[in-house]
Design a protein around this motif. Structure first.
Motif, PDB file in Angstrom:
ATOM      1  N   LEU A 194     -14.031  38.926   1.908  1.00 25.26           N
ATOM      2  CA  LEU A 194     -14.275  40.162   2.653  1.00 25.26           C
ATOM      3  C   LEU A 194     -15.390  39.953   3.673  1.00 25.26           C
ATOM      4  O   LEU A 194     -15.271  40.344   4.844  1.00 25.26           O
ATOM      5  CB  LEU A 194     -14.651  41.282   1.679  1.00 25.26           C
ATOM      6  CG  LEU A 194     -14.933  42.653   2.284  1.00 25.26           C
ATOM      7  CD1 LEU A 194     -13.646  43.292   2.790  1.00 25.26           C
ATOM      8  CD2 LEU A 194     -15.609  43.557   1.252  1.00 25.26           C
ATOM      9  N   VAL A 195     -16.474  39.306   3.232  1.00 26.23           N
ATOM     10  CA  VAL A 195     -17.596  39.028   4.127  1.00 26.23           C
ATOM     11  C   VAL A 195     -17.166  38.100   5.258  1.00 26.23           C
ATOM     12  O   VAL A 195     -17.500  38.331   6.425  1.00 26.23           O
ATOM     13  CB  VAL A 195     -18.780  38.427   3.337  1.00 26.23           C
ATOM     14  CG1 VAL A 195     -19.895  37.989   4.285  1.00 26.23           C
ATOM     15  CG2 VAL A 195     -19.312  39.434   2.318  1.00 26.23           C
ATOM     16  N   ALA A 196     -16.412  37.055   4.929  1.00 26.70           N
ATOM     17  CA  ALA A 196     -15.991  36.078   5.941  1.00 26.70           C
ATOM     18  C   ALA A 196     -15.150  36.720   7.025  1.00 26.70           C
ATOM     19  O   ALA A 196     -15.313  36.425   8.218  1.00 26.70           O
ATOM     20  CB  ALA A 196     -15.212  34.943   5.279  1.00 26.70           C
ATOM     21  N   PHE A 197     -14.251  37.613   6.638  1.00 24.70           N
ATOM     22  CA  PHE A 197     -13.378  38.249   7.626  1.00 24.70           C
ATOM     23  C   PHE A 197     -14.181  39.094   8.611  1.00 24.70           C
ATOM     24  O   PHE A 197     -14.045  38.959   9.825  1.00 24.70           O
ATOM     25  CB  PHE A 197     -12.334  39.110   6.921  1.00 24.70           C
ATOM     26  CG  PHE A 197     -11.465  39.889   7.867  1.00 24.70           C
ATOM     27  CD1 PHE A 197     -10.540  39.250   8.681  1.00 24.70           C
ATOM     28  CD2 PHE A 197     -11.581  41.266   7.961  1.00 24.70           C
ATOM     29  CE1 PHE A 197      -9.744  39.956   9.567  1.00 24.70           C
ATOM     30  CE2 PHE A 197     -10.791  41.994   8.840  1.00 24.70           C
ATOM     31  CZ  PHE A 197      -9.867  41.333   9.645  1.00 24.70           C
ATOM     32  N   LYS A 226     -26.140  31.866   2.127  1.00 27.74           N
ATOM     33  CA  LYS A 226     -25.046  30.901   2.142  1.00 27.74           C
ATOM     34  C   LYS A 226     -25.187  29.974   0.937  1.00 27.74           C
ATOM     35  O   LYS A 226     -26.233  29.952   0.263  1.00 27.74           O
ATOM     36  CB  LYS A 226     -25.068  30.085   3.432  1.00 27.74           C
ATOM     37  CG  LYS A 226     -26.308  29.210   3.581  1.00 27.74           C
ATOM     38  CD  LYS A 226     -26.275  28.422   4.890  1.00 27.74           C
ATOM     39  CE  LYS A 226     -27.528  27.545   5.017  1.00 27.74           C
ATOM     40  NZ  LYS A 226     -27.509  26.741   6.267  1.00 27.74           N
ATOM     41  N   LEU A 227     -24.155  29.207   0.660  1.00 26.26           N
ATOM     42  CA  LEU A 227     -24.200  28.219  -0.417  1.00 26.26           C
ATOM     43  C   LEU A 227     -24.752  26.913   0.122  1.00 26.26           C
ATOM     44  O   LEU A 227     -24.317  26.441   1.186  1.00 26.26           O
ATOM     45  CB  LEU A 227     -22.806  27.979  -0.993  1.00 26.26           C
ATOM     46  CG  LEU A 227     -22.165  29.092  -1.817  1.00 26.26           C
ATOM     47  CD1 LEU A 227     -20.797  28.654  -2.313  1.00 26.26           C
ATOM     48  CD2 LEU A 227     -23.048  29.475  -2.992  1.00 26.26           C
ATOM     49  N   ASP A 228     -25.690  26.321  -0.608  1.00 29.31           N
ATOM     50  CA  ASP A 228     -26.163  24.998  -0.196  1.00 29.31           C
ATOM     51  C   ASP A 228     -25.355  23.920  -0.902  1.00 29.31           C
ATOM     52  O   ASP A 228     -24.388  24.213  -1.624  1.00 29.31           O
ATOM     53  CB  ASP A 228     -27.670  24.843  -0.451  1.00 29.31           C
ATOM     54  CG  ASP A 228     -28.037  24.796  -1.937  1.00 29.31           C
ATOM     55  OD1 ASP A 228     -27.124  24.718  -2.793  1.00 29.31           O
ATOM     56  OD2 ASP A 228     -29.250  24.832  -2.240  1.00 29.31           O
ATOM     57  N   VAL A 244     -22.525  35.749   1.427  1.00 28.17           N
ATOM     58  CA  VAL A 244     -22.643  37.145   0.985  1.00 28.17           C
ATOM     59  C   VAL A 244     -23.797  37.802   1.728  1.00 28.17           C
ATOM     60  O   VAL A 244     -24.683  37.129   2.256  1.00 28.17           O
ATOM     61  CB  VAL A 244     -22.894  37.280  -0.541  1.00 28.17           C
ATOM     62  CG1 VAL A 244     -21.692  36.826  -1.328  1.00 28.17           C
ATOM     63  CG2 VAL A 244     -24.150  36.530  -0.952  1.00 28.17           C
ATOM     64  N   LEU A 245     -23.792  39.125   1.737  1.00 26.21           N
ATOM     65  CA  LEU A 245     -24.876  39.924   2.293  1.00 26.21           C
ATOM     66  C   LEU A 245     -25.653  40.547   1.142  1.00 26.21           C
ATOM     67  O   LEU A 245     -25.392  40.252  -0.027  1.00 26.21           O
ATOM     68  CB  LEU A 245     -24.298  41.013   3.205  1.00 26.21           C
ATOM     69  CG  LEU A 245     -23.314  40.554   4.287  1.00 26.21           C
ATOM     70  CD1 LEU A 245     -22.757  41.751   5.039  1.00 26.21           C
ATOM     71  CD2 LEU A 245     -23.969  39.566   5.245  1.00 26.21           C
ATOM     72  N   ASN A 250     -22.687  44.579   1.405  1.00 25.26           N
ATOM     73  CA  ASN A 250     -21.393  44.118   0.882  1.00 25.26           C
ATOM     74  C   ASN A 250     -20.474  45.304   0.614  1.00 25.26           C
ATOM     75  O   ASN A 250     -19.300  45.310   0.996  1.00 25.26           O
ATOM     76  CB  ASN A 250     -21.596  43.347  -0.429  1.00 25.26           C
ATOM     77  CG  ASN A 250     -22.263  42.000  -0.244  1.00 25.26           C
ATOM     78  OD1 ASN A 250     -22.119  41.357   0.793  1.00 25.26           O
ATOM     79  ND2 ASN A 250     -22.998  41.563  -1.247  1.00 25.26           N
ATOM     80  N   ILE A 251     -21.012  46.322  -0.054  1.00 24.14           N
ATOM     81  CA  ILE A 251     -20.197  47.491  -0.403  1.00 24.14           C
ATOM     82  C   ILE A 251     -19.883  48.325   0.831  1.00 24.14           C
ATOM     83  O   ILE A 251     -18.788  48.892   0.948  1.00 24.14           O
ATOM     84  CB  ILE A 251     -20.918  48.324  -1.481  1.00 24.14           C
ATOM     85  CG1 ILE A 251     -21.095  47.493  -2.759  1.00 24.14           C
ATOM     86  CG2 ILE A 251     -20.131  49.596  -1.805  1.00 24.14           C
ATOM     87  CD1 ILE A 251     -21.896  48.171  -3.850  1.00 24.14           C
TER      88      ILE A 251
END
Length: 345
Positions: A194-197, A226-228, A244-245, A250-251
């Motif tokens: 959802l975040v990526a879109f 972000k993921l490291d 993610v935010l 996010n919601i």
């Protein structure tokens, strides 16, 4: 200007159709895995066309303990009252292995003798417990003691592209076996998709369309992470890299999908005002006012144990292990328990 979320939901559904193959692996069970997640063609079509979308927000975990089982049970109750309602189950894939509410580091289930079994999925220690579930590889084998619906769920989970997707496949299979979700009317969505879109923008959206709204939201001092390379979350310099935010943002993104409501309890009610504020501020900045989904407050004080409870022997084992009763255990002991009774009537 009246915002219509069905347009951006249609764009999102088309994007999911192109992205879904990266979520599952293995040619033999790929179609079955996508169908279990509601990401097959029929499921995506039902989501795009749904008149009413109700959202729940589980953690990506093989375990859903009571009373958290009540969330999907409540949505199932709403779907009985309104068969047109669609359940969007947005899973938090960024939870880490220190999470003691959902305990994603191990899976507890019942073996063929009805005894409590534990399968350790991640050996967490002080250095590794903050690794997130999406930062680990998928489940690699079916636990030898798993039987019945649990074995079927574990076999399905082997097709997840990472540990979060394995956990979602487990969850979807168990919840279907419990009668908690409706096949064809439920979609399990990793939150990071959802975040990526919306991070990358809506295709073809101009400044006076909903494409300006996500940009406004991402600019509201939103905490982006972000993921490291070790599978941990780290802060981003910009939202362009966000996995993610912050929770409220996010919601807030769900508003753009035209979701009617989000199921939550007292904790969510405490910060729901922050979500409303995020949506309103992004609307003012973008010039695109977007309706906020309704908070569907989960009823307090529901006595689930009057509907489904562990056997006396299992209750003693759970107490000794310090583990709660889960929806998977309830399936093993009671079958499709959610179809047999409704605690919300």
């Amino acid at each position: 200007m009246v915002f219509d979320g069905t347009g951006s939901r249609g764009e999102f559904t088309a994007w999911l159709r192109s992205a879904r193959d990266g979520l599952v692996t293995g040619d033999g069970g790929k179609e079955r895995a996508l169908r279990a997640l509601g990401l097959d063609d029929a499921g995506l079509r039902a989501f795009a066309q749904a008149r009413r979308v109700v959202v729940s927000l589980p953690h990506a975990s093989p375990n859903v303990f009571f009373p958290r089982v009540g969330v999907s049970w409540y949505v199932r109750h709403l779907q009985r009252r309104d068969p047109s309602a669609f359940h969007l189950r947005v899973a938090l894939t960024h939870v880490n292995f220190s999470d003691l509410g959902w305990r994603p580091y191990a899976w507890w289930f019942l073996d063929q003798d009805g005894a409590l079994a534990r399968e350790t999925l991640f050996t967490r220690n002080k250095k590794a417990k903050h690794v997130v579930v999406a930062g680990q590889g998928p489940m690699g084998e079916v636990p030898p003691r798993a039987v019945g619906a649990d074995r079927e769920a574990a076999e399905l989970a082997l097709h997840g592209a990472d540990r979060a997707l394995s956990h979602l496949l487990l969850m979807s299979a168990v919840e279907r076996a419990a009668g908690l979700t409706v096949p064809g009317r439920t979609l399990y969505l990793p939150l990071d998709l959802l975040v990526a879109f919306f991070r990358d923008g809506l295709p073809g959206a101009g400044p006076d369309e909903s494409g300006g709204w996500p940009a406004a939201l991402f600019g509201l001092r939103t905490r982006a992470r972000k993921l490291d390379g070790t599978g941990r979350l780290v802060d981003c310099d910009t939202a362009d890299e966000a996995f993610v935010l912050d929770n409220s943002s996010n919601i807030a993104l769900l508003s753009l999908l035209g979701c009617a409501g989000v199921v939550g309890g007292a904790k969510m009610a405490g910060y729901w005002g922050e979500i409303e504020d995020r949506v309103a501020r992004a609307g003012r900045l973008s010039g695109v006012p977007v309706p906020v989904p309704e908070l569907l407050r989960l009823p307090d004080g529901v006595a689930y144990e009057d509907v489904v409870r562990p056997s006396s022997g299992l209750a003693a084992e759970l107490a000794a292990a310090g583990i709660g009763y889960s929806q998977g255990m309830a399936v093993a002991e009671h079958g499709r328990f959610a179809e047999e009774a409704d605690p919300f009537r």
